[in-house]
Design a protein around this motif. Structure first.
Motif, mmCIF file in Angstrom:
data_model
loop_
_atom_site.group_PDB
_atom_site.id
_atom_site.type_symbol
_atom_site.label_atom_id
_atom_site.label_comp_id
_atom_site.label_asym_id
_atom_site.label_seq_id
_atom_site.Cartn_x
_atom_site.Cartn_y
_atom_site.Cartn_z
ATOM 1 N N PHE A 516 0.835 -1.209 0.000
ATOM 2 C CA PHE A 516 0.000 0.000 0.000
ATOM 3 C C PHE A 516 0.866 1.254 0.000
ATOM 4 C CE2 PHE A 516 -2.131 3.246 2.734
ATOM 5 C CZ PHE A 516 -3.077 3.647 1.805
ATOM 6 N N VAL A 517 1.880 1.289 0.858
ATOM 7 C CA VAL A 517 2.775 2.451 0.898
ATOM 8 C C VAL A 517 3.469 2.632 -0.446
ATOM 9 C CG1 VAL A 517 4.841 3.439 1.959
ATOM 10 C CG2 VAL A 517 3.118 2.323 3.385
ATOM 11 N N GLY A 518 3.976 1.548 -1.007
ATOM 12 C CA GLY A 518 4.688 1.646 -2.276
ATOM 13 C C GLY A 518 3.818 2.134 -3.416
ATOM 14 N N LEU A 519 2.599 1.618 -3.515
ATOM 15 C CA LEU A 519 1.719 1.982 -4.619
ATOM 16 C C LEU A 519 1.213 3.420 -4.527
ATOM 17 C CD1 LEU A 519 -0.440 -1.273 -4.959
ATOM 18 C CD2 LEU A 519 1.353 -0.483 -6.514
ATOM 19 N N THR A 520 1.249 3.998 -3.333
ATOM 20 C CA THR A 520 0.719 5.361 -3.163
ATOM 21 C C THR A 520 1.806 6.425 -3.209
ATOM 22 O OG1 THR A 520 0.769 5.016 -0.751
ATOM 23 C CG2 THR A 520 -1.339 4.676 -1.884
ATOM 24 N N ARG A 521 3.004 6.077 -3.663
ATOM 25 C CA ARG A 521 4.079 7.085 -3.746
ATOM 26 C C ARG A 521 4.041 7.855 -5.059
ATOM 27 N NH1 ARG A 521 4.052 8.295 0.643
ATOM 28 N NH2 ARG A 521 2.318 6.834 0.758
ATOM 29 N N ALA A 522 3.361 7.354 -6.074
ATOM 30 C CA ALA A 522 3.373 7.975 -7.408
ATOM 31 C C ALA A 522 2.249 8.984 -7.557
ATOM 32 C CB ALA A 522 3.255 6.901 -8.489
ATOM 33 N N ARG A 523 2.594 10.170 -8.062
ATOM 34 C CA ARG A 523 1.567 11.177 -8.340
ATOM 35 C C ARG A 523 0.975 11.008 -9.737
ATOM 36 N NH1 ARG A 523 5.595 15.052 -6.612
ATOM 37 N NH2 ARG A 523 5.401 15.510 -4.394
ATOM 38 N N VAL A 524 1.771 10.545 -10.692
ATOM 39 C CA VAL A 524 1.315 10.490 -12.083
ATOM 40 C C VAL A 524 1.378 9.074 -12.644
ATOM 41 C CG1 VAL A 524 1.654 11.398 -14.424
ATOM 42 C CG2 VAL A 524 2.122 12.867 -12.442
ATOM 43 N N HIS A 525 2.519 8.389 -12.449
ATOM 44 C CA HIS A 525 2.715 7.104 -13.126
ATOM 45 C C HIS A 525 3.528 6.170 -12.247
ATOM 46 C CE1 HIS A 525 3.163 4.266 -16.394
ATOM 47 N NE2 HIS A 525 4.466 4.259 -16.219
ATOM 48 N N LEU A 526 3.189 4.866 -12.321
ATOM 49 C CA LEU A 526 3.928 3.856 -11.571
ATOM 50 C C LEU A 526 4.298 2.688 -12.457
ATOM 51 C CD1 LEU A 526 3.789 2.721 -8.038
ATOM 52 C CD2 LEU A 526 3.212 0.924 -9.676
ATOM 53 N N GLU A 527 5.570 2.294 -12.390
ATOM 54 C CA GLU A 527 6.043 1.046 -12.987
ATOM 55 C C GLU A 527 6.321 0.081 -11.841
ATOM 56 O OE1 GLU A 527 6.248 0.075 -16.049
ATOM 57 O OE2 GLU A 527 5.856 1.960 -17.105
ATOM 58 N N TRP A 528 6.067 -1.209 -12.101
ATOM 59 C CA TRP A 528 6.091 -2.190 -11.023
ATOM 60 C C TRP A 528 6.958 -3.376 -11.435
ATOM 61 C CZ3 TRP A 528 0.868 -4.433 -8.828
ATOM 62 C CH2 TRP A 528 1.066 -4.889 -7.531
ATOM 63 N N VAL A 529 8.000 -3.644 -10.666
ATOM 64 C CA VAL A 529 8.904 -4.763 -10.933
ATOM 65 C C VAL A 529 8.661 -5.811 -9.858
ATOM 66 C CG1 VAL A 529 11.289 -5.488 -11.250
ATOM 67 C CG2 VAL A 529 10.585 -3.183 -11.939
ATOM 68 N N ILE A 530 8.132 -6.974 -10.241
ATOM 69 C CA ILE A 530 7.708 -7.983 -9.276
ATOM 70 C C ILE A 530 8.280 -9.345 -9.620
ATOM 71 C CG2 ILE A 530 5.567 -6.717 -8.865
ATOM 72 C CD1 ILE A 530 4.071 -8.800 -10.483
ATOM 73 N N SER A 531 8.382 -10.201 -8.602
ATOM 74 C CA SER A 531 8.837 -11.567 -8.827
ATOM 75 C C SER A 531 7.701 -12.414 -9.386
ATOM 76 C CB SER A 531 9.332 -12.174 -7.510
ATOM 77 O OG SER A 531 8.244 -12.354 -6.615
ATOM 78 N N ALA A 532 8.058 -13.578 -9.912
ATOM 79 C CA ALA A 532 7.036 -14.495 -10.427
ATOM 80 C C ALA A 532 6.117 -14.951 -9.297
ATOM 81 C CB ALA A 532 7.710 -15.692 -11.090
ATOM 82 N N ALA A 533 6.687 -15.128 -8.093
ATOM 83 C CA ALA A 533 5.867 -15.534 -6.952
ATOM 84 C C ALA A 533 4.862 -14.445 -6.597
ATOM 85 C CB ALA A 533 6.762 -15.836 -5.748
ATOM 86 N N THR A 534 5.284 -13.188 -6.673
ATOM 87 C CA THR A 534 4.364 -12.085 -6.396
ATOM 88 C C THR A 534 3.258 -12.039 -7.438
ATOM 89 O OG1 THR A 534 6.136 -10.796 -5.380
ATOM 90 C CG2 THR A 534 4.191 -9.586 -6.094
ATOM 91 N N ALA A 535 3.613 -12.244 -8.703
ATOM 92 C CA ALA A 535 2.601 -12.254 -9.761
ATOM 93 C C ALA A 535 1.523 -13.296 -9.468
ATOM 94 C CB ALA A 535 3.259 -12.523 -11.112
ATOM 95 N N SER A 536 1.934 -14.455 -8.983
ATOM 96 C CA SER A 536 0.969 -15.512 -8.659
ATOM 97 C C SER A 536 0.098 -15.132 -7.473
ATOM 98 C CB SER A 536 1.715 -16.822 -8.354
ATOM 99 O OG SER A 536 2.446 -17.265 -9.485
ATOM 100 N N SER A 537 0.714 -14.546 -6.432
ATOM 101 C CA SER A 537 -0.075 -14.170 -5.246
ATOM 102 C C SER A 537 -1.061 -13.056 -5.577
ATOM 103 C CB SER A 537 0.848 -13.748 -4.102
ATOM 104 O OG SER A 537 1.530 -12.552 -4.406
ATOM 105 N N LEU A 538 -0.673 -12.142 -6.472
ATOM 106 C CA LEU A 538 -1.588 -11.077 -6.880
ATOM 107 C C LEU A 538 -2.757 -11.638 -7.677
ATOM 108 C CD1 LEU A 538 0.959 -8.296 -7.943
ATOM 109 C CD2 LEU A 538 -0.460 -8.338 -5.881
#
Length: 544
Positions: A516-538
């Motif tokens: 939540f903290v990480g996703l709310t740091r961007a005012r205009v645009h966000l790029e997201w670098v995630i692991s394969a395990a995170t992709a599955s959990s999402l």
């Protein structure tokens, strides 16, 4: 529910005409389906030089096929004459027929010149009049009067229809009305405008909290990310300084304290709790041995003892990030208040990132709650709500829609750096400058694969070294591209954020708060670098 641009909170009515227009917009937003997009107060121009013409269209409705309906709203009295429809504003009389004809002709010409072959129609709304006849210029079906206003949604769907989805063609029409030019965007200017609008929209806390009377003098504000807590803090400090009062600002995070120190009044100290505690302890003649694992705990205890024995010295204290504070720290800080002093405690339980912290009460405090986020692009807030990252659903009120991130997925730790480079390059391709971009790691500096590097790709990194000078000031390695951890970057924001090293096999409570903290740091645009395990959990979380 129809899409609406911009948010209605960006507008406030100042006369009867605007009240009628805003009421109609609210009705259409709720009543029309998501096959429709509404634009309001649309400025248009035509020609140049001596032939230049300008105007404003009250409401533009676009269906999913890209077809357009122009809606002109005229509240109050209008006069029907053989030569047209007229409305009087003070000493000025406006020819409504000529106005609508000019808007209709100009918009058709502009759309055609842009290569957009779509159907354009118009509608006149007279909410305060009953129309009993029609004219050659105005067919009755193109007028919505007081009898029709209750059925305005069905009238518009009858005139325009939902349309057949046209993909790229409809997107180009929406881009036309959003003023999205097909050129390299000046995203720095966009970010500046968004930040200015966000500050104006999020001023609610700064306006109302200072007016609250708390018998104990203690007000506790629980506000989500982007709700205006920092703006409130600054307003309180400036007002206290202007009144000749002694005030102080304390928070948990050193980077946030450093930022506030730059914007707060010169005479107002803004520092982290431990920075303040160190100053108090040293002033009392005690030395602090930072080689000991208990150094910070001992320093906090000694600071509390000193404060309990000292005379109250503050008219106002603002304690930020209270969710990261321990109750004994807060109570010690409150002991600095004079009898007539005030304390404003700012917190967001959804941003509590330390496992040894627990919620606690402050006796006789008055509580204020805000779940409105004015800073984070609305698409990101919708993602946050879909993932259930907060205890209560966040209301998305940013003036910027933005877009949901398209994650860059890494399969192994060795791929984190090149995937992060790809994410930075995506930001640059969108027009962001290096100084607009912040790389925010979900890992602490000790476990990070990136924060110890001097370079990432072809760029030098601007990073915290983990060391402090003799005065307690953080030592930074200067570079082109800022990188920091999500914990240290909490309380701050950037136009473009690359949220990286996101490796969450399960979305447990702490992982949800970090995300939540990480996703709310961007005012205009966000790029997201995630692991394969995170992709599955999402994927699992979104499917739940």
């Amino acid at each position: 529910m129809a899409h609406l641009y911009p948010s209605l909170l960006a507008r406030s009515a100042i006369n009867a005409g605007e009240y009628a227009e805003l009421a109609l917009l609210e009705t259409l937003e709720r009543g029309l389906s998501n096959a429709y997009t509404l634009f309001h107060s649309v400025d248009w121009s035509k020609g140049s030089g001596a032939k230049e013409q300008h105007g404003e269209i009250d409401i533009v409705v676009v269906n999913q096929g890209g077809d357009v309906l122009l809606v002109e709203v005229k509240s109050g009295s209008v006069v029907f004459r053989p030569d047209g429809i007229f409305k009087t504003y003070g000493a000025h009389t406006s020819d409504v027929t000529a106005q609508v004809r000019l808007q209709y002709g100009s918009l058709r010409a502009r759309l055609k010149r842009a290569g957009l072959q779509v159907h354009v129609s118009h509608l006149l709304v007279l909410p305060d009049l009953k129309v009993e006849s029609e004219t050659v210029q105005w067919p009755r079906e193109r007028i919505v009067d007081s009898d029709d206003i209750g059925n305005v949604v069905s009238i518009i769907t009858g005139v325009l229809g939902a349309g057949v989805p046209q993909g790229r063609g409809a997107e180009q029409v929406l881009a036309f009305f959003e003023n999205r030019f097909r050129v390299v965007p000046d995203v720095s200017a966009l970010a500046g405008r968004i930040q200015q609008t966000t500050l104006r929209l999020s001023s609610g806390l700064a306006v109302w909290v200072p007016r609250i009377c708390a018998p104990s003098g203690v007000i506790r504000v629980q506000g989500t990310a982007g709700s205006g807590k920092t703006q409130l803090a600054l307003r309180l400090l400036v007002d206290a300084d202007s009144a000749g009062q002694k005030a102080a600002y304390l928070c948990f995070n050193r980077p946030l304290a450093d930022h506030m120190a730059h914007v707060a009044p010169v005479r107002t100290p803004a520092e982290s709790f431990h920075e303040f505690a160190l100053r108090v302890v040293r002033r009392g003649g005690h030395a602090v041995d930072f080689t000991l694992p208990t150094a910070f705990e001992t320093m906090a205890e000694r600071c509390a003892q000193v404060l309990q024995q000292s005379e109250p010295d503050l008219d106002l204290i603002v304690v930020d990030e209270m969710q990261d504070m321990k109750p004994e720290w807060v109570q010690a800080l409150l002991s600095r208040l004079k009898n007539t002093g005030r304390a404003v405690l700012l917190e967001d339980p959804d941003q509590q990132l330390y496992v040894d912290r627990e919620a606690f009460d402050i006796a006789d405090s008055v509580s204020v709650t805000s779940n409105e986020n004015f800073r984070t692009p609305r698409a990101l807030v919708r993602l946050i709500n879909l993932l259930g990252l907060t205890a209560n659903e966040i209301e998305a009120l940013s003036p910027h829609e933005g877009e949901a991130p398209n994650p860059v997925v890494y399969e192994s730790p060795e791929n984190i750096a090149p995937c992060t480079v790809t994410a930075v390059q995506r930001c640059l391709e969108r027009g962001f400058k290096l100084e607009d971009i912040a790389i925010v790691s979900m890992r602490g500096r000790e476990r990070s694969a990136l924060q110890g590097l001097d370079r990432l790709g072809s760029w030098t990194l601007h990073r915290f070294t983990g060391r402090f000078d003799e005065g307690g000031t953080a030592i930074w390695e200067h570079g082109q591209l800022l990188i920091d951890s999500v914990r240290r970057f909490k309380g701050q924001a950037a136009p473009a954020v690359v949220l990286t090293e996101c490796d969450l096999a399960v979305l447990d409570p702490m992982s949800r708060r970090l995300l939540f903290v990480g996703l709310t740091r961007a005012r205009v645009h966000l790029e997201w670098v995630i692991s394969a395990a995170t992709a599955s959990s999402l994927e699992r979380a979104l499917a739940a």
